[in-house]
Design an enzyme around this catalytic site. Structure first.
Site, PDB file in Angstrom:
ATOM      1  N   ASP A  75       5.820 -14.890  11.345  1.00 55.33           N
ATOM      2  CA  ASP A  75       6.248 -14.257  12.450  1.00 55.33           C
ATOM      3  C   ASP A  75       4.952 -13.853  12.953  1.00 55.33           C
ATOM      4  OD1 ASP A  75       5.561 -12.580  10.090  1.00 55.33           O
ATOM      5  OD2 ASP A  75       7.586 -11.620  10.259  1.00 55.33           O
ATOM      6  N   GLU A 126      10.329  -7.895  14.115  1.00 53.33           N
ATOM      7  CA  GLU A 126      10.665  -6.456  14.177  1.00 53.33           C
ATOM      8  C   GLU A 126      11.873  -6.285  14.950  1.00 53.33           C
ATOM      9  OE1 GLU A 126       9.184  -4.855  12.012  1.00 53.33           O
ATOM     10  OE2 GLU A 126       7.283  -5.719  11.700  1.00 53.33           O
TER      11      GLU A 126
HETATM   12 ZN    ZN Z   1       7.867  -4.912   9.822  1.00 49.50          ZN
HETATM   13 ZN    ZN Z   2       7.129  -7.831   8.959  1.00 47.60          ZN
END
Ligand code: ZN
Ligand code: ZN
Length: 429
Positions: free
Chosen positions: A88, A158
């Site tokens: 990510d 997130e």
């Molecule tokens: Zn996080």
């Molecule tokens: Zn994370």
């Protein structure tokens, strides 16, 4: 740190990881550069560009702009298994307080026009650097394995929206179909640690807004009203029993009423109350059961109060539980045990949540997701000896959270590579 290339692991591991010494300097520089330039979810343009540039330089084909800033590098190397590894890319609205020479000083403008300091406070910069490193090493030793490696860089973890954005933008038809998906996350364990866990690993997170209705009126004439403040208070108390009285001791769950709003003044009985509730659970059956219990209790309390209208339930946020496939996890854990020796652990259940599992789910394939340590081992050992780990070791999302570049990067590159080769490395035999 164990697992020095050339001493342990398979022949393919030794050959592929032999490239790490030559790549380490540039990977550390990439990590520090990403740390210095954090970007918010769905706006990771620079980060995605850096990842794509590094993948192309390593000889991968790149599919960019999937679901906004999502990137997939494709390394096709003959017939064989197809392994996808995911990182990510997004940072958090946190003002960095690490004091590091490469600390972020970035402020971005939010949708409301207000400036917001940004920081890589969850280690996603490290995830990107490790995945770039793994792709680079695999590309540099193609004689050692057969199959296809896919390096996927996901936006906005997130906010829980990046995986869905890539899937909605045709991810499954734009890249080769994987047989398995792998992912890792930096956690506040000593750097060098790798931890796998079969079955439940991360919690599901669900947030609800519940509106309950009363009949407003004068504070001196409660008999003419239905008081939603009393109703909401009953609900808050009643919801405490979902976990304490309806959930087995062996099934962890949490129900939190994080906000409660009603009324404008002391002598006016309002006509509604709004509660916001967060639910954590570790598998779909307990998640379904807890959410159903909340709805049942709210409806029953409304009926008990004589509420004139049915309550309204609005889902604000939903992340699935991360439940690792047993067989895939066993294969990775065995490879880690052989490579990392005593640094390979069984990870504890984590209370955080993730949207990663939506990607393998979209492809209909199994996955495993593991943790790597990022804390300075000396700091961790001192805190453990003093019994102050909770106070002294910065956790993810803290303004003091920053993985030590080494050995975290080494461990992360090795873990991704060793897990990937557990599929690809046997295909050349
Ligand atoms: Zn996080
Ligand atoms: Zn994370």
């Amino acid at each position: 740190m164990n697992g020095t290339a050339g001493t342990v692991g398979t022949r393919a591991e030794r050959a592929v990881l032999g490239g790490l010494g030559g790549a380490r300097g540039e990977l550390l520089e990439l990590y520090r550069d990403l740390h210095r330039h954090p970007e918010p979810g769905m706006r990771e343009h620079r980060t995605a560009g850096k990842a794509a540039e590094a993948l192309r330089a390593a000889g991968l084909d790149v599919v960019a702009g999937i679901g906004g800033t999502g990137v997939v590098g494709v390394l096709a190397n003959g017939d064989g298994p197809v392994v996808m590894a995911r990182a990510d890319m997004d940072a958090l609205p946190v003002r960095e307080r690490t004091g590091l020479p490469y600390a972020s000083t970035v402020t971005v403008t939010g949708d409301d026009g207000v400036g917001q300091p940004m920081m890589h406070a969850c280690g996603h910069d490290m995830h990107v650097a490790c995945l770039v490193g793994c792709a680079r090493l695999l590309s540099g030793a193609r004689d050692e394995w057969r199959g296809t490696f896919l390096a996927l860089f996901q936006p906005s973890e997130e906010n829980g929206e990046g995986a869905d954005a890539m899937i909605a933008d045709g991810l499954t038809s734009r890249v080769p179909h994987p047989d398995v998906v792998l992912a890792q996350h930096v956690l506040p364990y000593p750097a060098g640690y790798v931890g796998t866990r079969a079955g439940s690993f991360l919690s599901a997170a669900d947030s609800l807004r519940i509106t309950v209705h009363g009949r407003g009126g004068h504070g001196s004439m409660p008999q003419a009203t239905v008081d939603p403040v009393v109703l909401a208070a009953m609900i808050v108390v009643r919801l405490q029993t979902v976990v304490s009285r309806e959930t087995a001791m062996t099934t962890p769950a949490a129900v939190t009423v994080g906000s409660l709003h009603a009324g404008t003044g002391p002598n006016v009985i309002p006509d509604r109350a709004v509660l916001e509730v967060n639910v954590r659970s570790y598998d779909e059956s307990s998640r379904t059961r807890v959410l159903a219990a909340i709805e049942r209790m709210v409806r029953a309390e409304c009926a008990a109060s004589g509420s004139p209208r049915e309550p309204e339930f609005e889902r604000l946020f939903a992340l699935p539980p991360t439940v690792n496939d047993e067989a895939v996890t066993r294969r990775v854990a065995e490879a880690f045990a052989a490579h990392f020796g005593p640094d390979a652990h069984t990870a504890e259940l984590q209370s955080a949540s993730e949207d990663m599992s939506r990607i393998p789910e979209a492809f209909g394939v199994p996955f495993t997701y593991w943790g790597i340590g990022g804390t300075d081992p000396g700091l961790y050992a001192r805190a453990a000896a003093a019994g102050t780990v909770a106070e002294d070791v910065p956790v993810n999302h803290s303004p003091h959270f920053a993985p030590v570049p080494e050995p975290t990067l080494d461990t992360g590159v090795r873990a991704l590579t060793v897990a990937t080769l557990a599929w690809l490395g046997t295909a050349s035999a």
